[in-house]
Design a protein around this motif. Sequence first.
Motif, short mmCIF file in Angstrom:
data_model
loop_
_atom_site.label_atom_id
_atom_site.label_comp_id
_atom_site.label_asym_id
_atom_site.label_seq_id
_atom_site.Cartn_x
_atom_site.Cartn_y
_atom_site.Cartn_z
N VAL A 105 0.97 -1.35 -0.18
CA VAL A 105 0.12 0.09 0.07
C VAL A 105 0.85 1.32 -0.16
CG1 VAL A 105 -1.63 1.30 1.30
CG2 VAL A 105 -1.95 -1.27 1.14
N SER A 106 1.98 1.21 0.63
CA SER A 106 2.50 2.45 0.95
C SER A 106 4.05 2.37 0.55
CB SER A 106 2.57 2.82 2.70
OG SER A 106 3.32 3.97 2.58
N ASN A 107 4.35 2.69 -0.84
CA ASN A 107 5.53 2.99 -1.37
C ASN A 107 6.87 2.18 -0.64
OD1 ASN A 107 4.83 5.13 -2.76
ND2 ASN A 107 5.14 6.78 -1.28
N ILE A 108 6.35 0.80 -0.74
CA ILE A 108 7.33 -0.29 -0.52
C ILE A 108 7.30 -0.34 0.97
CG2 ILE A 108 9.15 -1.88 -0.82
CD1 ILE A 108 9.55 -0.16 -3.61
N GLY A 109 6.47 -0.02 1.74
CA GLY A 109 6.54 0.15 3.34
C GLY A 109 7.47 1.26 3.64
N GLY A 110 7.08 2.15 3.07
CA GLY A 110 7.80 3.47 3.49
C GLY A 110 9.45 3.50 3.22
N PHE A 111 9.57 2.98 1.83
CA PHE A 111 11.02 2.68 1.60
C PHE A 111 11.72 1.78 2.49
CE2 PHE A 111 10.05 6.84 -0.40
CZ PHE A 111 9.71 6.22 -2.03
N ILE A 112 11.10 0.55 2.88
CA ILE A 112 11.51 -0.44 3.25
C ILE A 112 11.67 0.04 5.03
CG2 ILE A 112 13.24 -2.32 3.84
CD1 ILE A 112 11.46 -2.80 1.37
N ILE A 113 11.96 1.29 5.42
CA ILE A 113 12.32 1.66 6.61
C ILE A 113 11.21 1.52 7.45
CG2 ILE A 113 13.18 3.72 8.08
CD1 ILE A 113 14.00 4.94 5.27
N GLY A 114 10.08 2.06 7.30
CA GLY A 114 9.02 1.90 7.94
C GLY A 114 8.37 0.34 8.46
N PHE A 115 8.82 -0.48 7.15
CA PHE A 115 8.42 -1.86 7.13
C PHE A 115 9.57 -2.64 8.26
CE2 PHE A 115 9.84 -5.78 5.33
CZ PHE A 115 8.83 -6.81 5.72
N LEU A 116 10.45 -2.28 8.28
CA LEU A 116 11.52 -2.87 9.07
C LEU A 116 11.34 -2.70 10.40
CD1 LEU A 116 14.86 -3.10 7.07
CD2 LEU A 116 13.32 -5.08 7.69
N LEU A 117 11.09 -1.27 10.74
CA LEU A 117 10.88 -1.02 12.10
C LEU A 117 9.54 -1.55 12.65
CD1 LEU A 117 11.88 2.80 11.69
CD2 LEU A 117 13.06 1.19 12.96
N SER A 118 8.23 -1.65 11.99
CA SER A 118 7.31 -2.01 12.58
C SER A 118 7.27 -3.50 12.69
CB SER A 118 5.87 -1.66 11.70
OG SER A 118 6.30 -2.29 10.31
N LEU A 119 8.12 -4.21 11.81
CA LEU A 119 8.39 -5.79 12.12
C LEU A 119 9.12 -5.95 13.31
CD1 LEU A 119 6.95 -6.47 9.29
CD2 LEU A 119 9.03 -8.11 9.21
N ILE A 120 10.14 -5.13 13.73
CA ILE A 120 11.17 -5.38 14.61
C ILE A 120 10.35 -5.07 16.11
CG2 ILE A 120 13.03 -4.42 15.90
CD1 ILE A 120 14.42 -4.05 13.25
N GLY A 121 9.42 -3.99 16.01
CA GLY A 121 8.42 -3.47 17.04
C GLY A 121 7.37 -4.35 17.41
N GLY A 122 6.86 -5.14 16.43
CA GLY A 122 5.79 -6.39 16.80
C GLY A 122 6.55 -7.55 17.34
N ALA A 123 7.57 -7.61 16.70
CA ALA A 123 8.38 -9.01 17.09
C ALA A 123 8.65 -8.82 18.57
CB ALA A 123 9.40 -9.31 16.27
N LEU A 124 9.14 -7.70 18.94
CA LEU A 124 9.67 -7.21 20.47
C LEU A 124 8.49 -7.53 21.42
CD1 LEU A 124 12.20 -4.62 20.01
CD2 LEU A 124 12.71 -6.97 20.65
N ALA A 125 7.26 -6.75 20.74
CA ALA A 125 6.14 -6.69 21.42
C ALA A 125 5.49 -8.37 21.81
CB ALA A 125 5.06 -6.01 21.08
N VAL A 126 5.57 -9.03 20.86
CA VAL A 126 5.34 -10.39 21.16
C VAL A 126 6.15 -11.43 21.96
CG1 VAL A 126 4.62 -12.61 19.77
CG2 VAL A 126 3.94 -10.59 18.81
N SER A 127 7.48 -10.98 21.82
CA SER A 127 8.41 -11.77 22.74
C SER A 127 8.56 -11.32 24.16
CB SER A 127 9.80 -12.11 21.99
OG SER A 127 10.10 -10.55 21.82
#
Length: 194
Positions: A105-127
């Motif tokens: 939806v959003s320019n390849i996840g905010g040019f991969i920056i937003g995508f990676l940050l949200s994945l790391i944040g989500g993984a840290l929250a789950v763990s």
Amino acid sequence: MSAETPVQSAGNFTRLRLRFRDWRGSRPFWAGVFTLLGGVPIAYFPYATLKLGTMSIAMATTAGAGSLIIGVLLFTLGLTMWFQQATRIFAGVAAIILGLVSLVVSNIGGFIIGFLLSLIGGALAVSWVPVKPKAEGAGGQQAGWGPAGDGVAETAPEGAIGQPGLPNAPYEPADGGAGHGVPAEDANGGHRVG
């Protein structure tokens, strides 16, 4: 100003820093930070305009509203991780899913920056797991620990002194000390315990 003023302000700063450290340690703080930061480029880049001299470059897409919604949701999930620890797993999974959706939806996840940050944040929250209070043994001390909690070993039970094979029991040779502290050998060439 008196000479005591800087000391007092340093005390206030130290107290506030310690309070913040306690607050930070009782919740998935870094998960929230990464999720908040992940929402910013996802929401910002579709509306940003880059100027190169007289030329303007707009990165807007047809899904600009979708990017804004994903960015705001990620920002909200980051705050949820901080202030509602009970929903950290839901918030973490939702952050991971929104990060994946932002790729399309959003320019390849905010040019991969937003995508990676949200994945790391989500993984840290789950763990993330809350710290459990330490169980205390009888007498206000943990079993096996000294009065200062410095790892002092337990002493041998009463009547165990001199009995070979028990922990913390002093060694006594089988020949009553005639062997100069060297245990006697059995028929197979091994050492006898007692």
